[in-house]
Scaffold this motif. Structure first.
Motif, PDB file in Angstrom:
ATOM      1  N   ILE A 363       0.957  -1.186  -0.092  1.00  0.00           N
ATOM      2  CA  ILE A 363      -0.040   0.057   0.169  1.00  0.00           C
ATOM      3  C   ILE A 363       0.939   1.391  -0.091  1.00  0.00           C
ATOM      4  CG2 ILE A 363      -1.734   1.258   1.237  1.00  0.00           C
ATOM      5  CD1 ILE A 363      -2.685  -1.310   2.247  1.00  0.00           C
ATOM      6  N   ALA A 364       2.037   1.130   0.745  1.00  0.00           N
ATOM      7  CA  ALA A 364       2.880   2.233   0.668  1.00  0.00           C
ATOM      8  C   ALA A 364       3.465   2.720  -0.636  1.00  0.00           C
ATOM      9  CB  ALA A 364       3.913   1.989   1.866  1.00  0.00           C
ATOM     10  N   GLY A 365       3.717   1.526  -1.357  1.00  0.00           N
ATOM     11  CA  GLY A 365       4.428   1.671  -2.762  1.00  0.00           C
ATOM     12  C   GLY A 365       3.371   2.316  -3.515  1.00  0.00           C
ATOM     13  N   TYR A 366       2.115   1.735  -3.654  1.00  0.00           N
ATOM     14  CA  TYR A 366       1.009   2.064  -4.537  1.00  0.00           C
ATOM     15  C   TYR A 366       0.368   3.266  -4.181  1.00  0.00           C
ATOM     16  CZ  TYR A 366      -4.179   1.977  -5.453  1.00  0.00           C
ATOM     17  OH  TYR A 366      -5.272   2.508  -5.726  1.00  0.00           O
ATOM     18  N   SER A 367       0.465   3.738  -2.891  1.00  0.00           N
ATOM     19  CA  SER A 367       0.091   5.173  -2.531  1.00  0.00           C
ATOM     20  C   SER A 367       1.014   6.220  -3.027  1.00  0.00           C
ATOM     21  CB  SER A 367      -0.117   5.263  -0.981  1.00  0.00           C
ATOM     22  OG  SER A 367      -0.993   4.281  -0.460  1.00  0.00           O
ATOM     23  N   SER A 368       2.105   6.070  -3.312  1.00  0.00           N
ATOM     24  CA  SER A 368       3.025   6.793  -3.652  1.00  0.00           C
ATOM     25  C   SER A 368       2.971   7.222  -5.391  1.00  0.00           C
ATOM     26  CB  SER A 368       4.360   6.326  -3.511  1.00  0.00           C
ATOM     27  OG  SER A 368       4.832   5.164  -4.606  1.00  0.00           O
ATOM     28  N   GLN A 369       1.840   6.444  -5.988  1.00  0.00           N
ATOM     29  CA  GLN A 369       1.569   6.698  -7.128  1.00  0.00           C
ATOM     30  C   GLN A 369       0.342   7.645  -7.310  1.00  0.00           C
ATOM     31  OE1 GLN A 369       1.436   3.174  -9.432  1.00  0.00           O
ATOM     32  NE2 GLN A 369       3.347   2.378  -8.804  1.00  0.00           N
ATOM     33  N   LYS A 370       0.084   8.375  -8.530  1.00  0.00           N
ATOM     34  CA  LYS A 370      -0.812   9.244  -8.712  1.00  0.00           C
ATOM     35  C   LYS A 370      -2.436   8.664  -9.023  1.00  0.00           C
ATOM     36  CE  LYS A 370       2.054  13.380 -10.287  1.00  0.00           C
ATOM     37  NZ  LYS A 370       2.281  14.148 -11.400  1.00  0.00           N
ATOM     38  N   THR A 371      -2.189   7.451  -9.460  1.00  0.00           N
ATOM     39  CA  THR A 371      -3.280   6.735  -9.866  1.00  0.00           C
ATOM     40  C   THR A 371      -3.906   5.870  -8.726  1.00  0.00           C
ATOM     41  OG1 THR A 371      -1.851   4.415 -10.349  1.00  0.00           O
ATOM     42  CG2 THR A 371      -2.524   6.006 -12.284  1.00  0.00           C
ATOM     43  N   ALA A 463      -2.098  -5.956  -8.704  1.00  0.00           N
ATOM     44  CA  ALA A 463      -1.498  -7.340  -8.836  1.00  0.00           C
ATOM     45  C   ALA A 463      -0.129  -7.109  -8.742  1.00  0.00           C
ATOM     46  CB  ALA A 463      -1.860  -7.800 -10.429  1.00  0.00           C
ATOM     47  N   THR A 464       0.631  -7.706  -7.799  1.00  0.00           N
ATOM     48  CA  THR A 464       1.929  -7.769  -7.873  1.00  0.00           C
ATOM     49  C   THR A 464       2.646  -9.059  -7.781  1.00  0.00           C
ATOM     50  OG1 THR A 464       1.764  -7.968  -5.175  1.00  0.00           O
ATOM     51  CG2 THR A 464       1.679  -5.430  -6.125  1.00  0.00           C
ATOM     52  N   GLY A 465       3.968  -9.260  -7.788  1.00  0.00           N
ATOM     53  CA  GLY A 465       4.603 -10.444  -7.773  1.00  0.00           C
ATOM     54  C   GLY A 465       5.181 -10.852  -9.071  1.00  0.00           C
ATOM     55  N   GLY A 466       6.104 -11.672  -9.275  1.00  0.00           N
ATOM     56  CA  GLY A 466       6.772 -12.097 -10.606  1.00  0.00           C
ATOM     57  C   GLY A 466       5.575 -13.038 -11.354  1.00  0.00           C
ATOM     58  N   GLY A 467       5.034 -13.889 -10.409  1.00  0.00           N
ATOM     59  CA  GLY A 467       4.125 -14.727 -10.660  1.00  0.00           C
ATOM     60  C   GLY A 467       2.898 -14.376 -11.799  1.00  0.00           C
ATOM     61  N   CYS A 468       2.731 -12.866 -11.740  1.00  0.00           N
ATOM     62  CA  CYS A 468       1.462 -12.261 -12.424  1.00  0.00           C
ATOM     63  C   CYS A 468       1.633 -12.359 -13.805  1.00  0.00           C
ATOM     64  CB  CYS A 468       1.253 -10.731 -12.056  1.00  0.00           C
ATOM     65  SG  CYS A 468       0.797 -10.580 -10.318  1.00  0.00           S
ATOM     66  N   ILE A 500      15.427   3.221  -8.826  1.00  0.00           N
ATOM     67  CA  ILE A 500      15.913   2.072  -7.976  1.00  0.00           C
ATOM     68  C   ILE A 500      17.035   1.184  -8.707  1.00  0.00           C
ATOM     69  CG2 ILE A 500      14.030   0.279  -8.650  1.00  0.00           C
ATOM     70  CD1 ILE A 500      13.693  -0.249  -5.779  1.00  0.00           C
ATOM     71  N   THR A 501      17.047   1.233  -9.812  1.00  0.00           N
ATOM     72  CA  THR A 501      18.051   0.593 -10.756  1.00  0.00           C
ATOM     73  C   THR A 501      18.112   0.986 -12.151  1.00  0.00           C
ATOM     74  OG1 THR A 501      18.788  -1.416 -11.516  1.00  0.00           O
ATOM     75  CG2 THR A 501      16.647  -1.212 -11.450  1.00  0.00           C
ATOM     76  N   ASP A 502      19.636   1.079 -12.591  1.00  0.00           N
ATOM     77  CA  ASP A 502      19.749   1.455 -14.145  1.00  0.00           C
ATOM     78  C   ASP A 502      19.656   0.177 -15.111  1.00  0.00           C
ATOM     79  OD1 ASP A 502      20.000   4.217 -13.454  1.00  0.00           O
ATOM     80  OD2 ASP A 502      22.280   3.887 -13.005  1.00  0.00           O
ATOM     81  N   GLU A 503      19.296  -0.860 -14.356  1.00  0.00           N
ATOM     82  CA  GLU A 503      19.600  -2.326 -15.393  1.00  0.00           C
ATOM     83  C   GLU A 503      18.195  -2.414 -15.917  1.00  0.00           C
ATOM     84  OE1 GLU A 503      21.611  -5.672 -14.279  1.00  0.00           O
ATOM     85  OE2 GLU A 503      22.723  -4.968 -12.675  1.00  0.00           O
ATOM     86  N   GLU A 504      18.238  -3.226 -16.919  1.00  0.00           N
ATOM     87  CA  GLU A 504      16.918  -3.798 -17.734  1.00  0.00           C
ATOM     88  C   GLU A 504      16.377  -4.867 -16.860  1.00  0.00           C
ATOM     89  OE1 GLU A 504      15.071  -2.370 -20.025  1.00  0.00           O
ATOM     90  OE2 GLU A 504      16.319  -0.518 -20.182  1.00  0.00           O
ATOM     91  N   CYS A 505      15.174  -4.622 -16.340  1.00  0.00           N
ATOM     92  CA  CYS A 505      14.711  -5.922 -15.561  1.00  0.00           C
ATOM     93  C   CYS A 505      13.363  -5.620 -15.233  1.00  0.00           C
ATOM     94  CB  CYS A 505      15.533  -6.127 -14.441  1.00  0.00           C
ATOM     95  SG  CYS A 505      15.586  -4.823 -13.020  1.00  0.00           S
ATOM     96  N   ASP A 506      12.670  -6.561 -14.812  1.00  0.00           N
ATOM     97  CA  ASP A 506      11.111  -6.254 -14.419  1.00  0.00           C
ATOM     98  C   ASP A 506      11.285  -5.605 -12.828  1.00  0.00           C
ATOM     99  OD1 ASP A 506       8.542  -6.619 -13.412  1.00  0.00           O
ATOM    100  OD2 ASP A 506       8.590  -8.713 -13.522  1.00  0.00           O
ATOM    101  N   THR A 507      10.865  -4.491 -12.917  1.00  0.00           N
ATOM    102  CA  THR A 507      11.365  -3.620 -11.465  1.00  0.00           C
ATOM    103  C   THR A 507      10.024  -3.881 -10.666  1.00  0.00           C
ATOM    104  OG1 THR A 507      10.398  -1.797 -12.445  1.00  0.00           O
ATOM    105  CG2 THR A 507      12.733  -1.976 -12.552  1.00  0.00           C
ATOM    106  N   GLN A 508       8.833  -4.384 -11.187  1.00  0.00           N
ATOM    107  CA  GLN A 508       7.799  -4.616 -10.376  1.00  0.00           C
ATOM    108  C   GLN A 508       8.058  -5.674  -9.100  1.00  0.00           C
ATOM    109  OE1 GLN A 508       4.257  -5.989 -12.863  1.00  0.00           O
ATOM    110  NE2 GLN A 508       4.288  -3.933 -14.159  1.00  0.00           N
TER     111      GLN A 508
END
Length: 551
Positions: A363-371, A463-468, A500-508
């Motif tokens: 929720i803390a991460g989600y609440s930081s978004q304008k949406t 929806a969160t997590g890599g399994g999504c 959080i990173t400069d690398e190409e990856c799934d940041t979710q």
């Protein structure tokens, strides 16, 4: 006309059935399997409304067709209200391909439950080593890891108490302790917006080849009884221990051939990782410039369901308390030290180390978004072994109330175990839908909510997590955001800041770790489901938010 009857024109019937005529009596059908019934009608969670035409209705319709009507007059037929409601609700839905789904037989609730019980039992009894840990690692990488562990152990021995040093870099640490992988991030709350970083894992220790996912595995030497953060000659890997701890079996062996319990493996894993993390902060300077002078908080994420289970929560507290005491000795950690420290550990976590509900971090991460929006929400977190679902009400930007939670062994890798055992995808998805139905039915009880989660009401799905990203879970999650179930609100897949990173990856995959780098209890007042009081039928109960001392 009787109280249980109503009148309807044939035009009404045809419109309700989306056909030109009323169907005759259906031929008897052989009983379908759970998978066949699901394909035909949808799951038992109400996502589709199958046609139910009875013999009586067929006779009534046939008899009605024999009647005559005057010119310009609509012929009406007398049918039961129950039959009329069944006909009205029998509009043929479309499946994922857009083709109308056949309306034949209704799946029974027991079939969904049977699929759920069979698959979760099969996964629980199987090996939880969803990803094979490495057997070797390059000597240069091992040397770097060991030096960091030694440096971090020494530093923490004199900096174990959290402190804010004015004018210096101070960090909050987010440790997403997953069943198959750990994600670790740090943030300077007083720095500029970009002062956030994730700790990269060596290639050999990565989970799913993601640069910031560390395999949840620790190595143990049966001869010397020593623990290691990386593979060494004659050391045996221990993994999958967190799954057993969540299930309340932390005292059982992590490996049937090794005398280390799951609790003890988790303690060693956390102590080694914490020492390595502090050594990394002192040597790598992730924000540039001087190394952090202190840490403000070390937040460890745990499932909401674990927080709500008093026994599991107490075990988590003892594990963290023991790991904290052992960080200064991480470079020489052995089983005797772990075992004795755990025996003396208190359930209350030490100052600066907190167990944080993953929901609060999300929720803390989600609440930081304008949406971010207020109101009813459903969080679906698909991990490797577990499928976590939580319903909650976001009252304001800083206040949320948990309603119900559920954690089951239906994650991405767990369902791979089921597939290998011969379970078809339809049965696996049916199991996920059953878990959802149990959760949503509990959330819809009048004692839990008013109308926020009623069918068709708008509920924001997160929806969160890599399994999504698996096809099965993607299909399952997508089918929730429909008009009939949770309203047609677009699903949100939140991500942490790009910095959080400069690398190409799934940041979710780093969202929870990022959320944990915040002072979560300042950002979100969360009341876990078990501590959310039942609602009075007259008025809604005012609730207060818990603090980190809950565990």
């Amino acid at each position: 006309m009787g109280k249980g009857s109503t009148f309807a024109t044939f035009q009404d019937l045809a419109k309700a059935l989306k056909t030109k005529t009323v169907p005759d009596k259906p031929k008897p059908k052989a009983k379908a399997s759970a998978a066949q019934s699901w394909r035909a009608n949808g799951a038992a969670d109400g996502s589709r409304a199958p046609l139910e035409t009875t013999k009586a209705n067929g006779k009534q319709a046939k008899k009605a067709r024999k009647g005559k009507k005057k010119k310009g007059e609509k012929l009406r037929v007398k049918i039961s209200k129950a039959a009329w409601e069944a006909i009205k609700n029998a509009a043929s839905p479309s499946d994922q391909s857009g083709k109308p789904a056949p309306t034949k037989t209704t799946i029974e609730q027991g079939q969904a439950q049977a699929a759920f019980q069979r698959i979760t039992k099969r996964v629980a009894s199987s090996s939880t080593d969803f990803e094979t840990p490495p057997a070797t690692i390059p000597a240069t990488i091992a040397d770097t890891l060991q030096k960091r562990i030694g440096l971090g152990a020494t530093w923490f021995a004199s900096h174990s108490v959290p402190d804010e040093v004015e004018g210096e870099t101070n960090v909050i640490i987010g440790f997403d302790f997953g069943t198959s992988s750990a994600k670790i991030a740090v943030r300077d709350p007083f720095g500029i917006e970009d002062d956030i970083a994730a700790m990269e894992a060596p290639t050999e220790l990565r989970s799913m080849e993601h640069p910031f996912l560390w395999q949840t595995a620790v190595w143990f030497d049966p001869s010397s009884k020593r623990f290691s953060l990386y593979p060494q000659p004659d050391f045996v890997s221990l993994s999958g221990f967190k799954t057993g701890i969540i299930g309340g079996y932390g005292n059982k062996r992590a490996n049937k051939d090794i005398e280390v319990s799951r609790n003890e493996a988790a303690i060693a894993y956390l102590a080694l990782h914490a020492a390595h993390l502090f050594g990394w902060l002192q040597s790598a300077s992730p924000f540039g410039g001087a190394a952090p002078a202190s840490y403000l908080r070390f937040n460890i994420g745990v499932p909401v369901a674990a927080i709500d289970n008093s026994f599991v929560c107490s075990q988590y507290g003892k594990i963290v308390a023991a790991a904290y005491e052992l960080i200064p000795y991480a470079d020489e950690l052995d089983l005797a030290m772990v075992r004795s420290t755990f025996a003396d550990a208190h359930e209350k976590t030490p100052e600066g180390f907190d167990l944080v509900p993953e929901l609060a971090a999300a929720i803390a991460g989600y609440s930081s978004q304008k949406t971010a929006r207020e109101g009813a929400h459903l969080l679906i977190d698909v991990g490797a072994s577990t499928l976590d679902m939580v319903t909650f009400l976001r009252v304001t930007s800083k206040k949320a109330t948990g309603i119900e939670s559920s954690v089951e062994l239906l994650g991405a890798a767990a369902l791979e175990v089921a597939r290998r055992a011969g379970e078809p995808d339809l049965e696996c998805e049916l199991a996920c839908r059953h878990q959802y139905k149990e959760l949503i039915d509990a959330s819809r009880k009048e004692s839990r909510t008013r109308v926020e989660f009623k069918a068709g009401r708008e509920v924001q799905v997160i929806a969160t997590g890599g399994g999504c990203n698996t096809e099965l879970h993607k299909r399952f999650i997508g089918s929730r955001a429909t008009k009939e179930l949770l309203g047609e609100v677009p699903i949100i897949f939140p991500s942490p800041p790009a910095a959080i990173t400069d690398e190409e990856c799934d940041t979710q995959r780093l969202l929870l770790a990022y959320g944990l780098t915040m002072d979560v209890f300042e950002k979100v007042d969360l009341l876990p489901p078990s501590q959310t009081p039942n609602m009075s039928l007259q008025s809604k109960t005012e609730i207060s938010a818990p603090g980190p001392e809950q565990c």
